[in-house]
Structures are given as structure tokens and as C-alpha cells.
Design a protein around this motif. Sequence first.
Motif, mmCIF file in Angstrom:
data_model
loop_
_atom_site.group_PDB
_atom_site.id
_atom_site.type_symbol
_atom_site.label_atom_id
_atom_site.label_comp_id
_atom_site.label_asym_id
_atom_site.label_seq_id
_atom_site.Cartn_x
_atom_site.Cartn_y
_atom_site.Cartn_z
ATOM 1 N N LEU A 52 88.610 13.081 6.826
ATOM 2 C CA LEU A 52 89.986 12.930 7.323
ATOM 3 C C LEU A 52 90.773 11.985 6.417
ATOM 4 C CD1 LEU A 52 89.466 12.688 11.212
ATOM 5 C CD2 LEU A 52 90.413 14.608 9.916
ATOM 6 N N ALA A 53 90.136 10.898 5.995
ATOM 7 C CA ALA A 53 90.824 9.926 5.117
ATOM 8 C C ALA A 53 91.228 10.573 3.804
ATOM 9 C CB ALA A 53 89.916 8.723 4.873
ATOM 10 N N ILE A 54 90.361 11.413 3.293
ATOM 11 C CA ILE A 54 90.678 12.108 2.030
ATOM 12 C C ILE A 54 91.838 13.086 2.244
ATOM 13 C CG2 ILE A 54 89.761 13.820 0.394
ATOM 14 C CD1 ILE A 54 87.042 12.287 0.627
ATOM 15 N N GLU A 55 91.937 13.623 3.456
ATOM 16 C CA GLU A 55 93.052 14.531 3.775
ATOM 17 C C GLU A 55 94.344 13.777 4.087
ATOM 18 O OE1 GLU A 55 93.364 17.857 3.684
ATOM 19 O OE2 GLU A 55 91.354 17.978 2.832
ATOM 20 N N GLY A 56 94.289 12.433 4.003
ATOM 21 C CA GLY A 56 95.519 11.656 4.208
ATOM 22 C C GLY A 56 95.716 11.119 5.609
ATOM 23 N N VAL A 57 94.642 11.118 6.416
ATOM 24 C CA VAL A 57 94.735 10.611 7.795
ATOM 25 C C VAL A 57 94.343 9.134 7.822
ATOM 26 C CG1 VAL A 57 93.815 10.845 10.149
ATOM 27 C CG2 VAL A 57 94.162 12.885 8.725
ATOM 28 N N ARG A 58 95.091 8.316 8.557
ATOM 29 C CA ARG A 58 94.710 6.913 8.769
ATOM 30 C C ARG A 58 93.763 6.887 9.968
ATOM 31 N NH1 ARG A 58 97.077 1.422 9.210
ATOM 32 N NH2 ARG A 58 95.436 0.260 8.124
ATOM 33 N N VAL A 59 92.511 6.539 9.716
ATOM 34 C CA VAL A 59 91.482 6.612 10.767
ATOM 35 C C VAL A 59 91.148 5.229 11.293
ATOM 36 C CG1 VAL A 59 89.154 7.392 11.356
ATOM 37 C CG2 VAL A 59 90.484 8.663 9.655
ATOM 38 N N PHE A 60 91.053 5.127 12.590
ATOM 39 C CA PHE A 60 90.530 3.945 13.271
ATOM 40 C C PHE A 60 89.065 4.273 13.542
ATOM 41 C CE2 PHE A 60 89.549 1.390 16.977
ATOM 42 C CZ PHE A 60 90.225 0.197 16.777
ATOM 43 N N ALA A 61 88.181 3.655 12.777
ATOM 44 C CA ALA A 61 86.761 4.028 12.781
ATOM 45 C C ALA A 61 85.959 2.968 13.521
ATOM 46 C CB ALA A 61 86.263 4.157 11.344
ATOM 47 N N THR A 62 85.279 3.376 14.600
ATOM 48 C CA THR A 62 84.572 2.370 15.395
ATOM 49 C C THR A 62 83.087 2.711 15.574
ATOM 50 O OG1 THR A 62 84.546 1.196 17.510
ATOM 51 C CG2 THR A 62 85.371 3.456 17.556
ATOM 52 N N ALA A 63 82.277 1.641 15.608
ATOM 53 C CA ALA A 63 80.827 1.713 15.856
ATOM 54 C C ALA A 63 80.350 0.268 15.970
ATOM 55 C CB ALA A 63 80.115 2.442 14.715
ATOM 56 N N ARG A 64 79.010 0.062 15.959
ATOM 57 C CA ARG A 64 78.497 -1.313 16.079
ATOM 58 C C ARG A 64 78.131 -1.934 14.737
ATOM 59 N NH1 ARG A 64 73.741 0.398 19.957
ATOM 60 N NH2 ARG A 64 73.781 1.910 18.276
ATOM 61 N N ASN A 65 77.725 -1.121 13.774
ATOM 62 C CA ASN A 65 77.143 -1.649 12.533
ATOM 63 C C ASN A 65 78.226 -2.024 11.509
ATOM 64 O OD1 ASN A 65 75.901 -1.836 9.921
ATOM 65 N ND2 ASN A 65 74.073 -0.915 10.840
ATOM 66 N N GLU A 66 78.471 -3.317 11.416
ATOM 67 C CA GLU A 66 79.560 -3.805 10.570
ATOM 68 C C GLU A 66 79.336 -3.490 9.090
ATOM 69 O OE1 GLU A 66 80.385 -7.916 11.290
ATOM 70 O OE2 GLU A 66 82.294 -7.822 10.200
#
Length: 250
Positions: free
Chosen positions: A27-41
Motif C-alpha cells: 500500500l505504501a508503494i502505491e502511495g497510501v499513508r498507512v498507520f501500521a500497528t502491532a507489538r514488535n517495535e
Amino acid sequence: MDLYLKGKTAVVTGASQGFGRAITKELAIEGVRVFATARNEALLHSLKAEIAAAGGVEPVTFIQDFEAPEAPQQIAAAALVALGQVDILVNNTGRSRPLDVIGAEEEWRAGMTLDFDRHRQLTQQLLPQMMERKSGVVLNVISSYELRTINASAVAKGAIVVWSKQLAGELGQYGIRVNCLQPGLIDTANIRRFFTDEARAAFAAREIPLGDFGAAQDVADMVTFLVSPRAKYITGTVAVVDGGMRHHPF
Ligand SMILES: NC(=O)c1ccc[n+]([C@@H]2O[C@H](COP(=O)([O-])OP(=O)(O)OC[C@H]3O[C@@H](n4cnc5c(N)ncnc54)[C@H](OP(=O)(O)O)[C@@H]3O)[C@@H](O)[C@H]2O)c1
């Protein structure tokens, strides 16, 4: 093919590895600003570097245990502050949870919480701003739910499918599409722990017409299409990415 995704915003859960990582990057490569969440920093940090190297839009990363009761509110609030609005929600977090026929109550509870309730709650947090704008996309990553053995995650994913179809029915009038992506066996940490290399090769030769497990990128490619305006007439459905496997013989 231009997917018309440039400038859009997305929340992707379970973004540190496996499908979520591949989806975030694509998605980022397609130009989308992603809010990416998980536990592993550390993994989220390396994902940022990987996306920068690929020339994608820098994602916002957010550390959150999705099982925590406050997770949906925390993620939604932080995402809306960081992105302004959320156009696309990819509910991807999950973990296969095989159980005995009479599984421990705690395992059932944890499976239903992580693989169903939190997705529903996060979606409910983000839907009002989509409904207000009469635009939005929700994509739920599910699993095969026609197993012949007990797996709490697959039961929760089955519930997600039913709920997705109901949501799609309710939300079409708001210009919001809701779909599911059903993977077969895809080579990620989630699945790798159940197969040796030999067992994987033997299983794939026997059960998968295309001859091997899939790659996270195979899922990311389908998800990227389904959340794009190119899929504007697709809602309430389950897209399968499984190399032709179609059913689980176990
Ligand atoms: N791979 C397959 O063949 C397959 C098959 C059927 C269904 N699925 C489904 O596809 C989705 C993605 O699977 P995958 O194979 O990509 O799995 P994976 O490689 O194990 O990745 C799972 C992701 O979910 C996150 N996650 C897990 N528990 C979490 C928690 N409590 N809080 C926050 N984040 C959490 C992990 O991040 P952190 O560890 O950093 O928190 C990770 O980013 C899951 O819903 C899974 O059930 C996969």
C-alpha cells in the motif's frame, strides 16, 4: 494498472510481519499513508526502513497489544490524529489456535477476542467517520473455516465472514465496501511452526494444485486490489488466495 490509491490513508493491524507487513509495504508503494500497528517495535522500525528503501510513503507505526480491552479505542484515536481520516481498514491480526475437542475456556476466550471481537470493535470505532464521508473500505483477513479439527481462530474467522456480509448489506448505502480475504496456507511465522520443510513439500504435493504454500506477497497483491477503487463494485464477498487448495484435509 493505476489502482487510484495514491493519497489515501489506511490502518493495517498485525503489520509487523507476515501478511500485514507485506500489505503495509505494498500500500505504501502505491502511495497510501498507512498507520501500521502491532507489538514488535523492532520489526515495525525495520518495516519503515524497508518502505523508505522501496520509495513508498512513510508509514506511521504504533505499538499496541491488540488483545488489550482498550486496543480498538487507542488505535482508532491515534490513527485519526495521525492520518486525519481513515479511508481503508485492513483487519489482519490473528493467530492460529488449534485446541483439543474440549479446549480450555481461556484459549477459547483469547481466540474469540483476538480474532473476532477486537476486529469488530476497531471497525466500529472507525465506521462513523467513513459513514459521515459516505466512503470507506474494510477488508478482513480470515482463514479457512471448514477444518476437520478444532481451531478457535477459525471459529472466530467464520464469525467474521457472517458479520462482514451483514455489514456489507448495511453499509452499501454509505459507499462503504466490506470484504474478506481467505488465504490457504501461506508461508509465514504463523504457519511455519506447524510444518517441517519435508512435511510442507509432501503436503503441498498432495493437496495444493499450484504445488507449494503461497507467499505473503500473494495475499498483499489481492488485498491491495480489493481495497482500491478498482474494486468499486465488489462487496460482501470472500476472495480466496490458496493455490487451488480449496479445503483443509485436517
Ligand atoms: N499464513 C497463513 O497461511 C494463514 C492462514 C489462515 C489465516 N491466516 C490469518 O492471516 C492473518 C495474518 O497471519 P500471518 O500468517 O501473516 O501471521 P504472522 O506472520 O504470525 O503475523 C501476525 C501478525 O499479527 C500480529 N499480532 C499477533 N498477535 C497480536 C497481538 N496480541 N497484538 C498485536 N498484534 C498481534 C503480529 O505482530 P506482533 O507479534 O508484532 O504483535 C504480526 O504482525 C491472521 O489473522 C491469520 O489468522 C494466515
